[in-house]
Design a protein around this motif. Structure first.
Motif, PDB file in Angstrom:
ATOM      1  N   MET A   1       0.867  -1.351  -0.134  1.00 28.69           N
ATOM      2  CA  MET A   1      -0.008   0.004  -0.049  1.00 28.69           C
ATOM      3  C   MET A   1       0.896   1.148  -0.085  1.00 28.69           C
ATOM      4  SD  MET A   1      -2.660   1.821   0.472  1.00 28.69           S
ATOM      5  CE  MET A   1      -2.840   3.587   1.094  1.00 28.69           C
ATOM      6  N   LEU A  91     -16.721  10.135   4.251  1.00 30.59           N
ATOM      7  CA  LEU A  91     -17.452   9.175   4.992  1.00 30.59           C
ATOM      8  C   LEU A  91     -18.510   9.592   5.916  1.00 30.59           C
ATOM      9  CD1 LEU A  91     -16.337   6.158   5.231  1.00 30.59           C
ATOM     10  CD2 LEU A  91     -15.204   6.722   7.630  1.00 30.59           C
ATOM     11  N   PRO A 165     -21.456   0.107   2.366  1.00 33.02           N
ATOM     12  CA  PRO A 165     -20.313  -0.391   1.511  1.00 33.02           C
ATOM     13  C   PRO A 165     -20.370   0.050  -0.053  1.00 33.02           C
ATOM     14  CG  PRO A 165     -21.809  -2.245   2.135  1.00 33.02           C
ATOM     15  CD  PRO A 165     -22.454  -1.178   2.571  1.00 33.02           C
ATOM     16  N   ASP A 166     -21.476   0.388  -0.559  1.00 35.76           N
ATOM     17  CA  ASP A 166     -21.524   0.878  -1.831  1.00 35.76           C
ATOM     18  C   ASP A 166     -21.201   2.374  -2.115  1.00 35.76           C
ATOM     19  OD1 ASP A 166     -22.502  -1.551  -3.041  1.00 35.76           O
ATOM     20  OD2 ASP A 166     -24.397  -1.369  -1.990  1.00 35.76           O
ATOM     21  N   SER A 167     -21.688   3.126  -1.225  1.00 37.45           N
ATOM     22  CA  SER A 167     -21.246   4.319  -1.472  1.00 37.45           C
ATOM     23  C   SER A 167     -20.218   4.845  -0.559  1.00 37.45           C
ATOM     24  CB  SER A 167     -22.504   5.372  -0.973  1.00 37.45           C
ATOM     25  OG  SER A 167     -22.816   5.148   0.419  1.00 37.45           O
ATOM     26  N   ALA A 168     -19.631   3.946   0.548  1.00 39.55           N
ATOM     27  CA  ALA A 168     -18.612   4.274   1.195  1.00 39.55           C
ATOM     28  C   ALA A 168     -18.944   5.314   2.090  1.00 39.55           C
ATOM     29  CB  ALA A 168     -17.012   4.634   0.442  1.00 39.55           C
ATOM     30  N   LYS A 339      -9.242  -6.156  10.819  1.00 35.37           N
ATOM     31  CA  LYS A 339      -8.739  -6.608   9.422  1.00 35.37           C
ATOM     32  C   LYS A 339      -9.841  -7.392   8.593  1.00 35.37           C
ATOM     33  CE  LYS A 339      -3.867  -6.152  10.581  1.00 35.37           C
ATOM     34  NZ  LYS A 339      -3.366  -5.234   9.519  1.00 35.37           N
ATOM     35  N   ILE A 342     -12.152  -4.980   7.148  1.00 32.62           N
ATOM     36  CA  ILE A 342     -11.739  -4.283   5.821  1.00 32.62           C
ATOM     37  C   ILE A 342     -11.631  -5.450   4.751  1.00 32.62           C
ATOM     38  CG2 ILE A 342      -9.622  -3.110   4.865  1.00 32.62           C
ATOM     39  CD1 ILE A 342      -8.995  -2.237   7.878  1.00 32.62           C
ATOM     40  N   THR A 343     -11.154  -6.696   4.989  1.00 34.99           N
ATOM     41  CA  THR A 343     -10.940  -7.629   3.995  1.00 34.99           C
ATOM     42  C   THR A 343     -12.460  -7.785   3.489  1.00 34.99           C
ATOM     43  OG1 THR A 343      -9.029  -8.585   5.018  1.00 34.99           O
ATOM     44  CG2 THR A 343     -10.153  -9.848   3.408  1.00 34.99           C
ATOM     45  N   LEU A 345     -14.861  -5.742   3.130  1.00 34.71           N
ATOM     46  CA  LEU A 345     -15.197  -4.727   2.327  1.00 34.71           C
ATOM     47  C   LEU A 345     -14.639  -4.906   0.846  1.00 34.71           C
ATOM     48  CD1 LEU A 345     -16.582  -2.066   1.912  1.00 34.71           C
ATOM     49  CD2 LEU A 345     -14.519  -0.846   3.109  1.00 34.71           C
ATOM     50  N   ALA A 346     -13.319  -5.102   0.885  1.00 39.70           N
ATOM     51  CA  ALA A 346     -12.509  -5.411  -0.309  1.00 39.70           C
ATOM     52  C   ALA A 346     -13.057  -6.508  -1.379  1.00 39.70           C
ATOM     53  CB  ALA A 346     -11.079  -5.746  -0.106  1.00 39.70           C
ATOM     54  N   LYS A 349     -16.655  -5.583  -2.615  1.00 41.14           N
ATOM     55  CA  LYS A 349     -16.615  -4.997  -3.840  1.00 41.14           C
ATOM     56  C   LYS A 349     -16.317  -5.774  -4.794  1.00 41.14           C
ATOM     57  CE  LYS A 349     -13.290  -1.432  -5.474  1.00 41.14           C
ATOM     58  NZ  LYS A 349     -11.995  -1.092  -5.221  1.00 41.14           N
ATOM     59  N   TYR A 378      -6.703  -0.498  10.861  1.00 40.44           N
ATOM     60  CA  TYR A 378      -5.740   0.319  10.349  1.00 40.44           C
ATOM     61  C   TYR A 378      -4.519   0.480  11.148  1.00 40.44           C
ATOM     62  CZ  TYR A 378      -9.762   1.166   7.193  1.00 40.44           C
ATOM     63  OH  TYR A 378     -10.814   0.946   6.195  1.00 40.44           O
ATOM     64  N   LEU A 463     -12.218   5.245  12.406  1.00 41.63           N
ATOM     65  CA  LEU A 463     -11.594   5.820  11.171  1.00 41.63           C
ATOM     66  C   LEU A 463     -10.278   6.610  12.032  1.00 41.63           C
ATOM     67  CD1 LEU A 463     -11.454   6.237   8.300  1.00 41.63           C
ATOM     68  CD2 LEU A 463     -12.185   8.618   8.557  1.00 41.63           C
ATOM     69  N   VAL A 467      -5.968   7.438   8.258  1.00 43.07           N
ATOM     70  CA  VAL A 467      -6.729   6.968   7.005  1.00 43.07           C
ATOM     71  C   VAL A 467      -7.576   8.162   6.718  1.00 43.07           C
ATOM     72  CG1 VAL A 467      -8.301   5.407   6.144  1.00 43.07           C
ATOM     73  CG2 VAL A 467      -6.755   4.768   7.911  1.00 43.07           C
TER      74      VAL A 467
ATOM     75  N   SER B  60     -17.009   7.165  -4.501  1.00 39.04           N
ATOM     76  CA  SER B  60     -16.953   6.229  -3.651  1.00 39.04           C
ATOM     77  C   SER B  60     -15.946   5.062  -3.917  1.00 39.04           C
ATOM     78  CB  SER B  60     -18.403   5.421  -3.994  1.00 39.04           C
ATOM     79  OG  SER B  60     -19.272   6.518  -3.666  1.00 39.04           O
ATOM     80  N   THR B  68      -9.858   0.010   1.759  1.00 41.58           N
ATOM     81  CA  THR B  68      -9.501  -1.331   1.764  1.00 41.58           C
ATOM     82  C   THR B  68      -7.652  -1.449   1.389  1.00 41.58           C
ATOM     83  OG1 THR B  68     -10.122  -1.369  -0.595  1.00 41.58           O
ATOM     84  CG2 THR B  68     -11.653  -2.144   1.047  1.00 41.58           C
ATOM     85  N   GLN B  70      -5.408   0.203   2.672  1.00 37.70           N
ATOM     86  CA  GLN B  70      -4.767   0.536   3.730  1.00 37.70           C
ATOM     87  C   GLN B  70      -4.290  -0.978   4.653  1.00 37.70           C
ATOM     88  OE1 GLN B  70      -3.745   3.502   5.583  1.00 37.70           O
ATOM     89  NE2 GLN B  70      -4.629   5.050   4.219  1.00 37.70           N
ATOM     90  N   ASN B  71      -5.124  -2.051   4.262  1.00 38.55           N
ATOM     91  CA  ASN B  71      -5.009  -2.895   4.922  1.00 38.55           C
ATOM     92  C   ASN B  71      -3.889  -3.993   4.277  1.00 38.55           C
ATOM     93  OD1 ASN B  71      -5.740  -4.740   6.904  1.00 38.55           O
ATOM     94  ND2 ASN B  71      -7.261  -5.827   5.847  1.00 38.55           N
ATOM     95  N   GLN B  72      -3.491  -3.707   3.208  1.00 40.93           N
ATOM     96  CA  GLN B  72      -2.708  -4.551   2.559  1.00 40.93           C
ATOM     97  C   GLN B  72      -1.305  -4.061   2.686  1.00 40.93           C
ATOM     98  OE1 GLN B  72      -3.971  -4.787  -1.353  1.00 40.93           O
ATOM     99  NE2 GLN B  72      -6.168  -5.273  -0.794  1.00 40.93           N
TER     100      GLN B  72
END
Lengths: 513, 73
Positions: A1, A91, A165-168, A339, A342-343, A345-346, A349, A378, A463, A467, B60, B68, B70-72
């Motif tokens: 990252m 956010l 999670p669609d619009s964050a 974590k 976050i995973t 969420l990824a 998506k 984070y 948050l 971040v 978005s 996401t 940031q986690n990696q």
């Protein structure tokens, strides 16, 4: 990252802190003096005594100077949200949009309309309508503070929302829960009442200066009666709401409470530190003593924080490393759950992009199950949850000590006034004069406790600041930091020069500002 | 006289009769607002997301990417 440069985070925080601290030099006097003007004018309208009109006009002139120089300094903070804190702004946009829009409309219509009547309307509207306008300015300015403080309280204790999670974005689910959260109510009441204390100290201090100079004695005494009475009531109320605020901190932000008290190892029946000096060699998890010395009230922290004298108050070590006996999970566990969120969420998506609705729903469920820990995902280490302990501890204790000093000062000044001995107590008059900056100091320290004490969070548990910060060139943040430092310093010098000049001129019927 | 005219006259008379102090304060307000909106906002404080992305979807997507990635580590 692409890891964010830590100096960028620090400069962005420093810039925001600088602008907020300067902005807050102007706000408390507006909030408090507006109510004292309304009280003084009420006395004028009730008694018909022209002396009170002169008093109102003088303080109104000082109010006008402070208002004019302070107005729109808060706008800078909104600029910074869009530029330096864009991730955070996106956010929270759905949560803050409504309160800040209401604040803008209220500030514009109520304050600008009725302030104009306050200054221009003395001979153009009836006495009663003018009085109503003065009260509406006071109520309007305090209500506009409400919305800002509701937004701030939400960051300390996010309620009434759901992450989309669609619009964050965190989307508002319940406006009333946001508005009437215990954190918001206590924050609003504590902040505005502490501003009343600042303004009361200002009125008393300036009036004391006139008595010391043997000028405008009657004017000064009348102002002191209003200022000290208002200040005494407000400062007692500050103590009550401070207790309410600390109780909320104990429930929602235990790391902040532990830092406020320099408490590393949790205790049942924990004492409240009255005076103490921290051991600066103390680190999280080591065996060093936390204090060089301390004087504490036994069991008081448990009682105030949990309404139970024998309650367990978690210390920093309990919060970082966990305490299974007390059911406190470690920060490392929270990091793992964060974590996972976050995973999820990824992966959600990715699944959505691939059109796999079932898989997306599974990841969404995992995200929702772990969302309350997402911010921990984070963090670099469990120790990251610890704010700057010395800064939080000393800010808190100096603020509290000043708060009790103000109660005593207002009470003693009132007592001396009624004994008709105030004029002879030069030391007390000088103390009142020099207490003006102490009021501002206490007010700013309150914000230091609130904002430094909640680090590393921009939004509690959701948050962290690293971040929330926009990935921009650190040089641009440094440039604007110094630009603001210069601009606000000029404004502050202008305010002090114009105010002192006007105070030296004294009450001569008031200026139409 | 209509309400609008009365309001206009109220402000007009008010501003015409302001003192030297009042004029000084209004000059400070105007200079300050000019510096804030015409200089700082335009040259130093562009809205990051509005400047770099056009649609809500793009914004978005960018934020999700920030949240996401940031986690990696």
């Amino acid at each position: 990252m692409n890891e964010i440069d830590i100096s960028l985070v620090d400069w962005s925080r420093a810039q925001f802190a600088l602008t907020a601290i300067y902005h807050w030099l102007f706000v408390p006097l507006t909030l408090g003096l507006s109510f004292m003007l309304a009280i003084m004018e009420t006395i004028y309208v009730k008694t018909g005594d022209e002396g009170w009109k002169k008093i109102v006009k003088f303080w109104m002139t000082l109010f006008g100077i402070n208002f004019a120089i302070g107005v729109s300094t808060g706008i800078i903070l909104e600029f910074e949200f869009g530029t330096n804190w864009s991730n955070y702004s996106w956010l929270v946009g759905d949560i803050f949009g409504a309160p800040l829009a209401i604040e803008g409309i209220m500030a514009f219509f109520m304050e600008s309309t009725f302030i104009a009547i306050m200054f221009f309307g003395w001979n153009k509207v009836s006495k009663k309508f003018h009085l109503l306008s003065t009260w509406l300015v006071a109520i309007g300015s305090n209500l506009s503070a409400l919305w800002i403080l509701v937004a701030n309280a939400w960051m300390q204790s996010p309620v009434g929302m759901k992450f989309n999670p669609d619009s964050a974005r965190s989307e508002m689910q319940n406006f009333w829960e946001v508005l009437f959260s215990p954190m918001a109510i206590n924050k609003f009441l504590h902040t505005v009442s502490s501003s009343y204390v600042v303004a009361a100290l200002f009125v008393i201090g300036v009036s004391a200066w006139y008595i010391l100079k043997k000028r405008n004695i009657l004017f000064a005494k009348k102002s002191i009666v209003v200022g000290a009475t208002f200040g005494l009531l407000a400062s007692i109320f500050v103590a009550v709401t401070g207790d309410g605020s600390a109780y909320e901190v104990a429930q929602k932000q235990p790391a902040k409470l532990a830092a406020m008290e320099g408490l590393y190892d949790g205790q049942k029946g924990a004492g409240l530190i009255m005076v103490g000096m921290l051991n600066h060699d103390k680190e999280v998890g080591d065996q060093n003593d936390a204090y060089h010395f301390k004087i504490e009230i036994p069991k008081m922290l448990s009682l105030l924080g949990y309404r139970n004298a024998d309650a367990f108050v978690p210390g920093i070590n309990d919060l970082v490393y966990g305490n299974s006996e007390q059911g406190i999970i470690s920060t490392q566990e929270k990091i793992e759950k964060g974590k996972i969120a976050i995973t999820a969420l990824a992966e959600y998506k990715k699944a959505k992009e691939q059109g796999d609705i079932v898989l997306a729903q599974n990841h969404k469920t995992t995200l929702e199950q772990n969302y309350k820990y997402i911010g921990y995902g984070y963090l670099d280490s469990p120790e990251s949850i610890v704010p700057n302990v010395p800064l939080t501890f000393y800010s808190f204790h100096i603020m509290v000590a000043l708060g009790f000093f103000f109660i005593a000062l207002f009470a003693f000044i009132l007592f001396m006034m009624f004994k008709n001995k105030l004029e002879n107590k030069k030391w007390l008059l000088r103390l009142a004069l020099w207490s003006i900056p102490l009021g501002y100091l206490a007010s700013e320290l309150g914000w230091v406790v609130a904002e430094v004490g909640r680090q590393p969070w921009a939004i509690q548990d959701m948050l962290p600041v690293n971040v929330a910060t926009t990935h921009i060139d650190v040089t641009s943040v440094q440039i604007t930091f110094w630009l603001f430092a210069t601009l606000f310093s000029i404004l502050l010098i202008a305010e002090l020069r114009i105010l002192t000049k006007q105070i030296k001129i004294g009450p001569k019927g008031g200026e139409n500002v | 006289m209509s309400w609008l005219v009365k309001i206009w006259k109220f402000y007009y008379d008010g501003f015409r009769s302001i003192s030297g102090l009042g004029k000084k304060l209004w000059i400070i307000i105007l200079i300050k607002v000019f510096i804030m909106f015409a200089i700082l906002k335009i040259f130093f404080f562009p809205n990051f997301l509005n400047t770099n992305f056009e649609t809500k979807e793009e914004k978005s997507a960018y934020i999700i990417n920030v949240l996401t990635k940031q986690n990696q580590k």
